[in-house]
Scaffold this motif. Structure first.
Motif, PDB file in Angstrom:
ATOM      1  N   TYR A  13       6.739   2.243  -0.481  1.00 11.75           N
ATOM      2  CA  TYR A  13       7.264   1.680   0.770  1.00 11.75           C
ATOM      3  C   TYR A  13       8.642   2.274   1.051  1.00 11.75           C
ATOM      4  N   ILE A  14       8.787   2.912   2.211  1.00 10.68           N
ATOM      5  CA  ILE A  14      10.043   3.558   2.597  1.00 10.68           C
ATOM      6  C   ILE A  14      10.744   2.711   3.638  1.00 10.68           C
ATOM      7  N   ASP A  15      11.988   2.335   3.361  1.00 13.50           N
ATOM      8  CA  ASP A  15      12.807   1.516   4.259  1.00 13.50           C
ATOM      9  C   ASP A  15      14.057   2.322   4.597  1.00 13.50           C
ATOM     10  N   MET A  16      14.154   2.811   5.829  1.00 13.44           N
ATOM     11  CA  MET A  16      15.309   3.610   6.223  1.00 13.44           C
ATOM     12  C   MET A  16      16.565   2.741   6.269  1.00 13.44           C
ATOM     13  N   GLY A 150      10.488   1.566  -2.406  1.00 12.39           N
ATOM     14  CA  GLY A 150       9.926   0.643  -3.375  1.00 12.39           C
ATOM     15  C   GLY A 150       8.529   1.070  -3.772  1.00 12.39           C
ATOM     16  N   ILE A 151       8.177   0.854  -5.024  1.00 10.59           N
ATOM     17  CA  ILE A 151       6.868   1.227  -5.563  1.00 10.59           C
ATOM     18  C   ILE A 151       6.242  -0.017  -6.162  1.00 10.59           C
ATOM     19  N   LEU A 170      15.841   3.293  -5.245  1.00 13.68           N
ATOM     20  CA  LEU A 170      14.489   3.617  -5.714  1.00 13.68           C
ATOM     21  C   LEU A 170      14.167   2.638  -6.839  1.00 13.68           C
ATOM     22  N   GLN A 171      13.261   1.677  -6.573  1.00  8.64           N
ATOM     23  CA  GLN A 171      12.929   0.630  -7.528  1.00  8.64           C
ATOM     24  C   GLN A 171      11.423   0.406  -7.557  1.00  8.64           C
ATOM     25  N   TRP A 172      10.935  -0.217  -8.634  1.00 13.15           N
ATOM     26  CA  TRP A 172       9.515  -0.548  -8.735  1.00 13.15           C
ATOM     27  C   TRP A 172       9.354  -1.985  -9.216  1.00 13.15           C
ATOM     28  N   LEU A 173       8.232  -2.565  -8.853  1.00 15.21           N
ATOM     29  CA  LEU A 173       7.869  -3.908  -9.298  1.00 15.21           C
ATOM     30  C   LEU A 173       6.416  -3.909  -9.742  1.00 15.21           C
ATOM     31  N   SER A 174       6.134  -4.671 -10.788  1.00 18.84           N
ATOM     32  CA  SER A 174       4.764  -4.864 -11.260  1.00 18.84           C
ATOM     33  C   SER A 174       4.781  -6.077 -12.183  1.00 18.84           C
TER      34      SER A 174
END
Length: 404
Positions: A13-16, A150-151, A170-174
């Motif tokens: 997900y890209i958030d400008m 976000g990933i 640049l972050q990820w969640l799972s």
């Protein structure tokens, strides 16, 4: 950053970051490194609709009044919004993203969703893709444009991850780092948790994100009084929950009027323009409305609103006739200054579901003669990219969605 090797990631997900202000800084090098505020109208009483990070550092944010922003940040520079410019940049970004990855959805003017799979379904591959996208946007669209990415295993977690670090994050969640990674946030920091939903959760003794994360999805359905509660919690827990199609409730347009359009005679023409725009959008999507609502803000303090029902229609002339009827009723109050005008077409249904009427005449699931004429006007205006044909006098209102 610790890498999670086992989880399958499906969405990037890209958030400008500060998109409108960054575009203006890209267009005008003299604005770079300076606090910038974007406004809908050029007036002291107007509000900021976007702010650069340099302005945000002084506390300027969306909704801050222009005169307050000047007090908080004496060096701030204001620019009136140019939505068509932002749309063009949005399209350039989308084209770049689609070359590098699989652009799945353009979520909004400044948000994009990319599908992951294969090597990019693993965290290392997804992170590498995200970094390449950041570089490509800066090099091919604009050096002043930054984004947070976000990933996640689904759209919800990827979107939340994209909000965790700004700017240029640049972050990820799972499930491997949930819910601890979000434990510092409030419930209503999550997209989809409105004030009303938060109140319902609190009544159910759900006070924080770890408690929400641990909730049985079936219990969430009862709290929300909707299947959307169950879907939300399942997605928060990492399940791949496909997004359902949004149920269209209506079409509306509103405008806070610039000073020169606040006389009732000028405000009326703006209202006609808003009515035409809303009906055109509804017709484009093949819907019909059964209710028309007009809402007027009368300055300095006061308001007026009234609705009128109608046989399901997508005919611009019918909507304008209703607008004029309601406007005449509003004018009995003898307003002298109109602050804003809003029109809403509601109780909508697809044209394909409209029944016929013998005495109108109206065939089922088909446009009548007047609606077909309105559709022809749409096509001509679309071809020439301007309103070369209008239904009588109107006044387009420059501002957030209309500057080029």
């Amino acid at each position: 950053m610790e890498i999670c090797p086992s989880m399958v990631f499906r969405t990037l997900y890209i958030d400008m970051n500060s998109f409108f202000a960054s575009v203006e800084q890209q267009e005008d090098p003299s604005l770079r490194g300076r606090p910038v505020g974007i406004t809908a109208i050029a007036a002291e009483s107007g509000a900021v609709v976007a702010a650069s990070y340099e302005a945000k550092a002084f506390g300027v944010k969306v909704g801050t009044r222009v005169y307050d922003a000047k007090r908080m940040c004496p060096g701030i520079v204001f620019r009136q919004s140019r939505h068509r410019l932002y749309v063009r940049v949005n399209q350039k970004i989308a084209a770049v993203l689609d070359e590098i990855g699989e652009l799945e959805r353009i979520r909004s003017i400044d948000e994009f969703q990319v599908a992951l799979g294969g090597t990019t379904g693993e965290l290392e591959g997804a992170m590498d893709l995200a970094r390449r996208m950041k570089v490509a946007i800066r090099e091919r669209v604009g050096s002043e444009l930054r984004c947070s990415i976000g990933i996640g295993p689904n759209q919800l977690l990827a979107k939340i991850a994209g909000k965790l670090q700004k700017p240029d994050g640049l972050q990820w969640l799972s499930p491997e780092n949930m819910p601890d990674r979000l434990s510092h946030l409030q419930l209503d920091d999550l997209p989809g948790i409105s004030r009303g939903i938060k109140t319902k959760l609190n009544k159910a003794m759900i006070w924080d994100i770890p408690s929400l994360y641990a909730l049985d999805p079936r219990h969430a359905r009862l709290i929300w009084h909707s299947v959307e509660g169950e879907r939300f919690v399942r997605a928060l827990q990492g399940e791949d929950i496909p997004l359902g199609e949004t149920q269209r409730n209506g079409y509306g347009n509103s405008k806070v009027l610039a000073p020169k359009y606040r006389r009732p005679d000028q405000a009326r023409l703006v209202g006609r323009w808003l009515t035409e725009k809303a009906t055109e959008r509804m017709r484009r999507d093949d819907f019909c409305a059964q209710r028309f609502t007009l809402h007027i803000r009368i300055m300095p303090k006061g308001g007026w609103a009234k609705s009128q029902t109608l046989n399901a229609s997508q005919d611009t002339q019918i909507m304008l006739n209703i607008f004029e009827n309601l406007w005449r009723k509003m004018m009995r109050n003898q307003p002298r200054i109109i602050g804003s005008v809003s029109v809403q077409l509601s109780d909508v249904l697809p044209l394909s579901q409209r029944s016929g009427e013998l005495f109108l005449p109206l065939e089922p699931a088909a446009q009548n003669r007047s609606e077909k004429l309105s559709a022809v006007v749409d096509r001509i205006n679309h071809r020439y990219k301007s309103r070369v044909i209008t239904f009588g006098r109107q006044q387009d209102h420059p501002g957030f969605f209309e500057n080029g």
